[in-house]
Motif scaffolding. Structure first.
Motif, PDB file in Angstrom:
ATOM      1  N   THR A  35       0.861  -1.185   0.000  1.00  0.00           N
ATOM      2  CA  THR A  35       0.000   0.000   0.000  1.00  0.00           C
ATOM      3  C   THR A  35       0.893   1.229   0.000  1.00  0.00           C
ATOM      4  N   ASP A  38       0.818   6.837   2.276  1.00  0.00           N
ATOM      5  CA  ASP A  38      -0.298   7.591   2.842  1.00  0.00           C
ATOM      6  C   ASP A  38      -1.454   6.682   3.255  1.00  0.00           C
ATOM      7  N   GLN A  39      -1.428   5.425   2.822  1.00  0.00           N
ATOM      8  CA  GLN A  39      -2.516   4.499   3.134  1.00  0.00           C
ATOM      9  C   GLN A  39      -2.104   3.429   4.143  1.00  0.00           C
ATOM     10  N   LYS A  40      -0.845   3.418   4.548  1.00  0.00           N
ATOM     11  CA  LYS A  40      -0.373   2.378   5.469  1.00  0.00           C
ATOM     12  C   LYS A  40      -1.145   2.444   6.780  1.00  0.00           C
ATOM     13  N   SER A  41      -1.542   1.300   7.219  1.00  0.00           N
ATOM     14  CA  SER A  41      -2.315   1.193   8.446  1.00  0.00           C
ATOM     15  C   SER A  41      -1.393   1.162   9.658  1.00  0.00           C
TER      16      SER A  41
END
Length: 56
Positions: A35, A38-41
């Motif tokens: 990912t 900016d989308q990393k959890s």
């Protein structure tokens, strides 16, 4: 196409629990690594940190 591989040592407790359910672990690592930044959890990062051992 360039391939990237990651190696993790999984804590024994979790390795035993997920034996035979490798697809669940694979999805966690795959989703985290593939990912965008900016989308990393944050939750996935904490889960991976908790279930892995540092590689010496």
């Amino acid at each position: 196409m360039e391939r990237h591989y990651y190696t993790y040592l999984i804590e024994e407790e979790f390795a035993g629990h997920y034996f035979g359910r490798e697809s669940v672990m694979f999805k966690l690592f795959y989703d985290y690594h593939w990912t965008g930044p900016d989308q990393k959890s944050q939750l996935a990062a904490k889960q991976i940190e908790f279930i892995t051992k540092p590689i010496p």
